[in-house]
Scaffold this motif. Structure first.
Motif, PDB file in Angstrom:
ATOM      1  N   ASN A  97       0.916  -1.193  -0.075  1.00 51.19           N
ATOM      2  CA  ASN A  97      -0.043   0.013   0.284  1.00 51.19           C
ATOM      3  C   ASN A  97       1.057   1.437  -0.542  1.00 51.19           C
ATOM      4  OD1 ASN A  97      -2.348  -0.354  -0.469  1.00 51.19           O
ATOM      5  ND2 ASN A  97      -3.537  -0.874   1.393  1.00 51.19           N
ATOM      6  N   ARG A  98       2.132   1.417   0.780  1.00 50.44           N
ATOM      7  CA  ARG A  98       3.197   2.328   0.750  1.00 50.44           C
ATOM      8  C   ARG A  98       3.184   3.090  -0.610  1.00 50.44           C
ATOM      9  NH1 ARG A  98       5.287   0.080   5.154  1.00 50.44           N
ATOM     10  NH2 ARG A  98       7.281  -0.814   4.444  1.00 50.44           N
ATOM     11  N   SER A  99       3.612   1.178  -1.672  1.00 46.77           N
ATOM     12  CA  SER A  99       3.688   1.905  -3.331  1.00 46.77           C
ATOM     13  C   SER A  99       3.124   2.102  -4.125  1.00 46.77           C
ATOM     14  CB  SER A  99       4.239   0.533  -3.722  1.00 46.77           C
ATOM     15  OG  SER A  99       5.492   0.062  -2.724  1.00 46.77           O
ATOM     16  N   ASN A 100       1.808   1.850  -3.563  1.00 49.94           N
ATOM     17  CA  ASN A 100       0.552   1.965  -4.171  1.00 49.94           C
ATOM     18  C   ASN A 100       0.145   3.794  -4.430  1.00 49.94           C
ATOM     19  OD1 ASN A 100      -0.934  -0.526  -4.939  1.00 49.94           O
ATOM     20  ND2 ASN A 100      -2.225  -0.509  -3.377  1.00 49.94           N
ATOM     21  N   LYS A 101       0.048   4.299  -2.873  1.00 53.33           N
ATOM     22  CA  LYS A 101       0.167   5.601  -3.007  1.00 53.33           C
ATOM     23  C   LYS A 101       1.340   6.257  -3.390  1.00 53.33           C
ATOM     24  CE  LYS A 101      -0.991   5.424   2.072  1.00 53.33           C
ATOM     25  NZ  LYS A 101      -1.150   5.178   3.469  1.00 53.33           N
ATOM     26  N   ARG A 102       2.966   5.580  -3.604  1.00 57.73           N
ATOM     27  CA  ARG A 102       3.963   6.351  -4.400  1.00 57.73           C
ATOM     28  C   ARG A 102       3.329   6.667  -5.999  1.00 57.73           C
ATOM     29  NH1 ARG A 102       5.606   8.879  -7.177  1.00 57.73           N
ATOM     30  NH2 ARG A 102       8.508  10.543  -6.991  1.00 57.73           N
ATOM     31  N   VAL A 104       0.398   6.256  -7.355  1.00 61.39           N
ATOM     32  CA  VAL A 104      -1.245   6.742  -7.072  1.00 61.39           C
ATOM     33  C   VAL A 104      -2.143   4.835  -7.990  1.00 61.39           C
ATOM     34  CG1 VAL A 104      -2.493   8.352  -7.768  1.00 61.39           C
ATOM     35  CG2 VAL A 104      -0.089   8.860  -8.595  1.00 61.39           C
ATOM     36  N   GLU A 107      -5.713   1.599  -3.101  1.00 62.76           N
ATOM     37  CA  GLU A 107      -4.817   0.715  -1.740  1.00 62.76           C
ATOM     38  C   GLU A 107      -5.967  -0.156  -2.382  1.00 62.76           C
ATOM     39  OE1 GLU A 107      -3.679   2.521   2.111  1.00 62.76           O
ATOM     40  OE2 GLU A 107      -4.277   4.628   0.998  1.00 62.76           O
TER      41      GLU A 107
END
Length: 359
Positions: A97-102, A104, A107
């Motif tokens: 999810n941290r990668s998802n945020k970066r 876009v 999540e």
């Protein structure tokens, strides 16, 4: 726990399993895969386990042109009691999810993703090898599927999990490898995507790795992308150095991936009361420590290899040997402890193991 819905379609044409004592890494895949789709306005939907199969995409799908994708990697282990264990899988879902945020990317529900992962492993439980040194590699990944040639986040995605029985990642195993310090190319830079687990980071590393392998090295040691002097990662792994009794690892700075094995090693060292510090460390400092006789050990850490000792470093025409090209006692102790916890043969004082229910 709340009820999760996953449609299961079992394969009617099961594959022949490989000899588990002859496994390489990442070449054989199990009978089934998990898929879930995302559509803007609907959210994530249609979670399903289906027979392992090719993925059909429009040639204009955003993933092909703008690289909007993230992935994870973890392992399942078969114990001597035929129990299947995962190692800190919740950390993988958090990082996904941290990668998802970066990138876009919408999540995912971390609890549901972990549930789906466990269910897929339970379906393909007979693929989890029990030979020493083997495991079932788990690869969750998300990619943009919308057919659109324009630079913006996709409105459609697929979340997929595939499984692969594997042997050792490096043919050297727990034996030391030779590493070239990379002076021309960089893996990532602060402000970029280095702290996300996304395909582009690995594509950017291939040229340096290819050149190093042609010169007889297993991997490259990456320096920072601004001053080209501070150590960041080794290959696709985090890196640790034991210098004069203290263990040093580069601090997280926005371009270094926050490895789960890295996190576990730090917590393990703290548990043992071994001095460990996260800070900047330059390549000059490292070579100076060697010349002063203070560089005792060096090793990479990551899911695939767990611990990979470094026996030789080459930089600016100079080669140095670490611990006489032998695996150091600390690297061996960490490897034995982590793999012992992962495979159920050692105590787990941290609660890192997660059991996969297969009935």
């Amino acid at each position: 726990m709340k009820e999760y819905q996953i449609d299961v379609q079992l394969s009617s044409n099961l594959k022949e399993k490989p000899a588990f004592d002859q496994l390489s890494f990442g070449t054989v895949f199990t009978d089934h895969m998990f898929i879930m789709d995302y559509t803007e306005g609907m959210g994530w939907h249609d979670a399903r386990i289906v027979p392992y199969q090719p993925i059909s995409l429009d040639p204009s799908a955003i993933i092909f042109h703008y690289g909007q994708t993230v992935f994870e990697g973890l392992k399942a282990y078969n114990t001597k009691d035929n129990e299947i264990l995962l190692f800190r899988p919740d950390e993988n879902m958090k990082r996904l999810n941290r990668s998802n945020k970066r990138l876009v990317i919408p999540e995912i529900d971390e609890d549901f993703a972990l549930y789906a992962l466990k269910k897929l492993i339970a379906v393909d439980k007979d693929w989890v090898p029990s030979v020493e040194g083997t495991s079932l590699y788990v690869r969750p990944f998300i990619f943009a599927t919308e057919p659109y040639l324009g630079v913006r986040p996709s409105a459609q995605y697929s979340f997929v999990i595939i499984l692969s029985p594997v042997g050792a990642y490096y043919k050297e195993g727990i034996n030391p490898v030779k590493i070239a310090v990379e002076g021309d190319f960089v893996r990532a830079v602060k402000g970029g995507t280095g702290n996300a687990k996304t395909a582009g980071n690995y594509a950017a590393s291939l040229k340096a790795q290819h050149d190093a392998e042609k010169q007889g090295y297993s991997q490259v040691l990456w320096l920072d992308g601004r001053e080209n002097k501070y150590i960041e990662e080794v290959g696709s792994m985090n890196v640790f150095f034991k210098i004069d009794g203290e263990v040093v690892t580069p601090e997280l700075n926005g371009s270094i991936l926050e490895g789960i094995t890295r996190k576990s090693v730090i917590e393990l060292l703290q548990y043992w009361n071994i001095p460990v510090v996260e800070r900047k460390i330059s390549i000059e400092e490292l070579f100076a420590a060697h010349h002063e006789g203070k560089l005792e050990e060096a090793f990479g850490t990551g899911t695939a290899a767990v611990i990979s000792p470094i026996g030789e470093l080459s930089w600016n025409g100079e080669k140095i040997t670490v611990n006489n090209l032998e695996t150091g006692p600390l690297a061996k102790k960490i490897y034995d402890s982590l793999t012992g916890i992962q495979t159920g043969v050692a105590e787990d004082p941290f609660g890192w193991r997660v059991v996969v229910e297969t009935e």
